[in-house]
Write a protein that holds these residues in place. Sequence first.
Motif, PDB file in Angstrom:
ATOM      1  N   GLU A  40       4.195 -23.970  62.941  1.00  0.00           N
ATOM      2  CA  GLU A  40       3.819 -24.597  61.672  1.00  0.00           C
ATOM      3  C   GLU A  40       4.816 -25.680  61.268  1.00  0.00           C
ATOM      4  O   GLU A  40       5.993 -25.599  61.592  1.00  0.00           O
ATOM      5  CB  GLU A  40       3.744 -23.544  60.578  1.00  0.00           C
ATOM      6  N   ASN A  41       4.312 -26.673  60.526  1.00  0.00           N
ATOM      7  CA  ASN A  41       5.170 -27.750  60.058  1.00  0.00           C
ATOM      8  C   ASN A  41       5.786 -27.460  58.694  1.00  0.00           C
ATOM      9  O   ASN A  41       6.707 -28.152  58.280  1.00  0.00           O
ATOM     10  CB  ASN A  41       4.391 -29.064  59.980  1.00  0.00           C
ATOM     11  N   TYR A  42       5.294 -26.457  57.998  1.00  0.00           N
ATOM     12  CA  TYR A  42       5.854 -26.052  56.719  1.00  0.00           C
ATOM     13  C   TYR A  42       6.317 -24.610  56.846  1.00  0.00           C
ATOM     14  O   TYR A  42       5.604 -23.760  57.360  1.00  0.00           O
ATOM     15  CB  TYR A  42       4.812 -26.138  55.594  1.00  0.00           C
ATOM     16  N   ASN A  43       7.530 -24.352  56.378  1.00  0.00           N
ATOM     17  CA  ASN A  43       8.079 -23.012  56.467  1.00  0.00           C
ATOM     18  C   ASN A  43       8.733 -22.665  55.128  1.00  0.00           C
ATOM     19  O   ASN A  43       9.603 -23.387  54.654  1.00  0.00           O
ATOM     20  CB  ASN A  43       9.110 -22.942  57.600  1.00  0.00           C
ATOM     21  N   TYR A  44       8.291 -21.596  54.521  1.00  0.00           N
ATOM     22  CA  TYR A  44       8.870 -21.126  53.267  1.00  0.00           C
ATOM     23  C   TYR A  44       9.951 -20.114  53.588  1.00  0.00           C
ATOM     24  O   TYR A  44       9.705 -19.146  54.307  1.00  0.00           O
ATOM     25  CB  TYR A  44       7.792 -20.510  52.375  1.00  0.00           C
ATOM     26  N   ILE A  45      11.148 -20.372  53.081  1.00  0.00           N
ATOM     27  CA  ILE A  45      12.288 -19.523  53.415  1.00  0.00           C
ATOM     28  C   ILE A  45      12.910 -18.991  52.133  1.00  0.00           C
ATOM     29  O   ILE A  45      12.764 -19.563  51.060  1.00  0.00           O
ATOM     30  CB  ILE A  45      13.343 -20.298  54.242  1.00  0.00           C
ATOM     31  N   ASN A  46      13.636 -17.875  52.263  1.00  0.00           N
ATOM     32  CA  ASN A  46      14.341 -17.310  51.118  1.00  0.00           C
ATOM     33  C   ASN A  46      15.684 -17.999  50.903  1.00  0.00           C
ATOM     34  O   ASN A  46      16.087 -18.245  49.788  1.00  0.00           O
ATOM     35  CB  ASN A  46      14.542 -15.810  51.296  1.00  0.00           C
ATOM     36  N   TYR A  47      16.388 -18.262  51.986  1.00  0.00           N
ATOM     37  CA  TYR A  47      17.673 -18.957  51.897  1.00  0.00           C
ATOM     38  C   TYR A  47      17.893 -19.668  53.225  1.00  0.00           C
ATOM     39  O   TYR A  47      17.281 -19.351  54.237  1.00  0.00           O
ATOM     40  CB  TYR A  47      18.812 -17.986  51.592  1.00  0.00           C
ATOM     41  N   LEU A  48      18.775 -20.647  53.214  1.00  0.00           N
ATOM     42  CA  LEU A  48      19.056 -21.427  54.413  1.00  0.00           C
ATOM     43  C   LEU A  48      20.335 -20.920  55.056  1.00  0.00           C
ATOM     44  O   LEU A  48      21.410 -21.004  54.481  1.00  0.00           O
ATOM     45  CB  LEU A  48      19.193 -22.919  54.066  1.00  0.00           C
ATOM     46  N   SER A  49      20.205 -20.389  56.240  1.00  0.00           N
ATOM     47  CA  SER A  49      21.362 -19.963  57.005  1.00  0.00           C
ATOM     48  C   SER A  49      21.801 -21.115  57.897  1.00  0.00           C
ATOM     49  O   SER A  49      20.980 -21.839  58.447  1.00  0.00           O
ATOM     50  CB  SER A  49      20.982 -18.746  57.856  1.00  0.00           C
ATOM     51  N   GLN A  50      23.073 -21.302  58.041  1.00  0.00           N
ATOM     52  CA  GLN A  50      23.586 -22.440  58.807  1.00  0.00           C
ATOM     53  C   GLN A  50      23.189 -22.379  60.278  1.00  0.00           C
ATOM     54  O   GLN A  50      23.002 -23.393  60.920  1.00  0.00           O
ATOM     55  CB  GLN A  50      25.114 -22.498  58.699  1.00  0.00           C
ATOM     56  N   ASN A  51      23.036 -21.203  60.848  1.00  0.00           N
ATOM     57  CA  ASN A  51      22.773 -21.073  62.282  1.00  0.00           C
ATOM     58  C   ASN A  51      21.291 -21.028  62.628  1.00  0.00           C
ATOM     59  O   ASN A  51      20.939 -21.096  63.796  1.00  0.00           O
ATOM     60  CB  ASN A  51      23.449 -19.802  62.813  1.00  0.00           C
ATOM     61  N   SER A  52      20.423 -20.912  61.661  1.00  0.00           N
ATOM     62  CA  SER A  52      19.023 -20.697  61.990  1.00  0.00           C
ATOM     63  C   SER A  52      18.206 -21.978  62.097  1.00  0.00           C
ATOM     64  O   SER A  52      17.189 -21.990  62.769  1.00  0.00           O
ATOM     65  CB  SER A  52      18.388 -19.754  60.970  1.00  0.00           C
ATOM     66  N   TYR A  53      18.634 -23.077  61.468  1.00  0.00           N
ATOM     67  CA  TYR A  53      17.865 -24.321  61.487  1.00  0.00           C
ATOM     68  C   TYR A  53      18.786 -25.522  61.701  1.00  0.00           C
ATOM     69  O   TYR A  53      19.929 -25.513  61.260  1.00  0.00           O
ATOM     70  CB  TYR A  53      17.113 -24.514  60.155  1.00  0.00           C
TER      71      TYR A  53
END
Length: 100
Positions: A40-53
């Motif tokens: 998917e081109n849109y992703n809803y996340i709870n928080y941004l982790s430095q290593n995941s994206y």
Amino acid sequence: MKLLKILIILLLLIKGFTQILICNDDPTVFLALKLNPLSENYNYINYLSQNSYYVLFSDENEMIGQNIIDMIYKIPLILYISVLLILFFLKHKNAKEKTL
């Protein structure tokens, strides 16, 4: 014709290898790389982790040019690939006719 091919390839790369990350509790929007072109081109996340994206760009509320990116995302991936294949086929056909 060459410029059109370059444009289609650029749009295909944007569609296939970027995604917009939207935080559920924060108005910040991120433009990130994705490794799977079919995801998917849109992703809803709870928080941004430095290593995941792999974040390319971020902004509050809405990114600059997000309307254009939304338009690119709405066009199906198969359409980009089909137009690119048709352009390559036409070039090959024209080159073949010139040699005859």
